[in-house]
Design an enzyme around this catalytic site. Structure first.
Site, mmCIF file in Angstrom:
data_model
loop_
_atom_site.group_PDB
_atom_site.id
_atom_site.type_symbol
_atom_site.label_atom_id
_atom_site.label_comp_id
_atom_site.label_asym_id
_atom_site.label_seq_id
_atom_site.Cartn_x
_atom_site.Cartn_y
_atom_site.Cartn_z
ATOM 1 N N ASP A 12 0.875 -1.160 0.000
ATOM 2 C CA ASP A 12 0.000 0.000 0.000
ATOM 3 C C ASP A 12 0.920 1.219 0.000
ATOM 4 O O ASP A 12 2.085 1.116 0.409
ATOM 5 C CB ASP A 12 -0.884 -0.040 1.256
ATOM 6 C CG ASP A 12 -1.724 1.196 1.381
ATOM 7 O OD1 ASP A 12 -2.468 1.513 0.441
ATOM 8 O OD2 ASP A 12 -1.623 1.866 2.427
ATOM 9 N N ASP A 14 -0.015 5.131 0.834
ATOM 10 C CA ASP A 14 -0.228 6.118 1.892
ATOM 11 C C ASP A 14 -0.446 5.432 3.237
ATOM 12 O O ASP A 14 -1.337 4.599 3.387
ATOM 13 C CB ASP A 14 -1.428 7.005 1.553
ATOM 14 C CG ASP A 14 -1.268 7.705 0.209
ATOM 15 O OD1 ASP A 14 -0.114 7.963 -0.187
ATOM 16 O OD2 ASP A 14 -2.293 7.982 -0.439
ATOM 17 N N GLN A 56 -6.755 5.259 -4.852
ATOM 18 C CA GLN A 56 -6.565 6.703 -4.916
ATOM 19 C C GLN A 56 -7.869 7.370 -5.338
ATOM 20 O O GLN A 56 -7.978 7.983 -6.399
ATOM 21 C CB GLN A 56 -5.410 7.044 -5.878
ATOM 22 C CG GLN A 56 -4.054 6.615 -5.387
ATOM 23 C CD GLN A 56 -3.648 7.341 -4.121
ATOM 24 O OE1 GLN A 56 -3.855 8.545 -3.961
ATOM 25 N NE2 GLN A 56 -3.065 6.600 -3.169
ATOM 26 N N SER A 57 -8.877 7.215 -4.480
ATOM 27 C CA SER A 57 -10.205 7.747 -4.807
ATOM 28 C C SER A 57 -10.220 9.268 -4.867
ATOM 29 O O SER A 57 -11.185 9.853 -5.344
ATOM 30 C CB SER A 57 -11.246 7.261 -3.801
ATOM 31 O OG SER A 57 -11.038 7.853 -2.535
ATOM 32 N N ARG A 105 -10.900 -1.726 -7.191
ATOM 33 C CA ARG A 105 -10.711 -1.148 -5.854
ATOM 34 C C ARG A 105 -10.409 -2.236 -4.830
ATOM 35 O O ARG A 105 -11.090 -3.250 -4.758
ATOM 36 C CB ARG A 105 -11.959 -0.365 -5.444
ATOM 37 C CG ARG A 105 -11.805 0.381 -4.141
ATOM 38 C CD ARG A 105 -12.976 1.334 -3.917
ATOM 39 N NE ARG A 105 -12.829 2.024 -2.660
ATOM 40 C CZ ARG A 105 -12.030 3.052 -2.448
ATOM 41 N NH1 ARG A 105 -11.304 3.526 -3.435
ATOM 42 N NH2 ARG A 105 -11.942 3.615 -1.262
ATOM 43 N N LYS A 106 -9.329 -2.024 -4.033
ATOM 44 C CA LYS A 106 -9.059 -2.957 -2.943
ATOM 45 C C LYS A 106 -10.279 -2.992 -2.028
ATOM 46 O O LYS A 106 -10.896 -1.950 -1.818
ATOM 47 C CB LYS A 106 -7.829 -2.498 -2.135
ATOM 48 C CG LYS A 106 -6.532 -2.573 -2.870
ATOM 49 C CD LYS A 106 -5.342 -2.209 -1.998
ATOM 50 C CE LYS A 106 -5.367 -0.781 -1.529
ATOM 51 N NZ LYS A 106 -4.168 -0.380 -0.776
#
Length: 186
Positions: A12, A14, A56-57, A105-106
């Site tokens: 991951d 961030d 990274q929405s 998306r995870k």
């Protein structure tokens, strides 16, 4: 002599490699977590390719310009190289708003499979490290050999929420401890 399986370290971004200060919308806002660069370098020195798998929405929410995301990732690599000579081989990011219900998306494993194909990695010899339960679930659903939760970023809160179904193989204080544990498993 048989060729060793190619292994990958899926990370991951961030909260795991760099501080999570909300939606990072500018490259100059990227700040490495202490020890992250050296940890990535150690993993590479032990034969791991490195891929970032990141939701990274902020792009889908219109908080991060789509053309800036590659610059943010390039800045991360620049910092990793400068500090310890490490780097990320591949960045796979879901840029969709969570309401879009996309397939990348995870915790869905699609981005892991994408990185696996590009890196030629064997998931049975790979690992996923992250600071959220979605990271652990992504690794388990891929499935990779090891999943590690770090206590940086959202990791302390995630640790409190762990159930038996989403228990990682290990919990470490940070990415440096996670990589140390991972390398001791060989």
């Amino acid at each position: 002599m048989a060729e060793k399986p190619k292994k990958a370290l899926f990370l991951d971004r961030d909260g795991t490699i760099n501080f999570d200060s909300g939606y990072i919308a500018k490259p100059e806002l990227v700040q490495l977590i202490p020890g992250a660069a050296a940890a990535i370098r150690r993993a590479r020195d032990h034969g791991y390719s490195v891929a970032v798998i990141s939701n990274q929405s902020g792009v889908g929410r219109k908080l991060i310009a789509p053309e800036v995301l590659p610059k943010i990732n390039a800045r991360l690599n620049e910092l990793l190289r400068a500090e310890a000579g490490g780097f990320v081989d591949y960045f796979a990011c879901c840029v969709h708003h969570p309401a879009e219900e996309c397939l990348c998306r995870k915790p869905l494993p699609r981005l892991v499979y994408e990185a696996q194909a590009i890196l030629g990695a064997d998931l049975r010899h790979s690992a996923f490290i992250g600071d959220r339960l979605t990271d652990i679930l992504t690794g388990k659903s891929a499935p990779v050999r090891h999943t590690v939760l770090v206590r940086t970023g959202d990791g302390l809160e995630a640790e409190r929420q762990i159930t038996e179904a989403d228990r990682p193989d290990h919990i470490a204080d940070d990415i440096a401890g996670a990589v140390d544990w991972l390398l001791a498993q060989v």
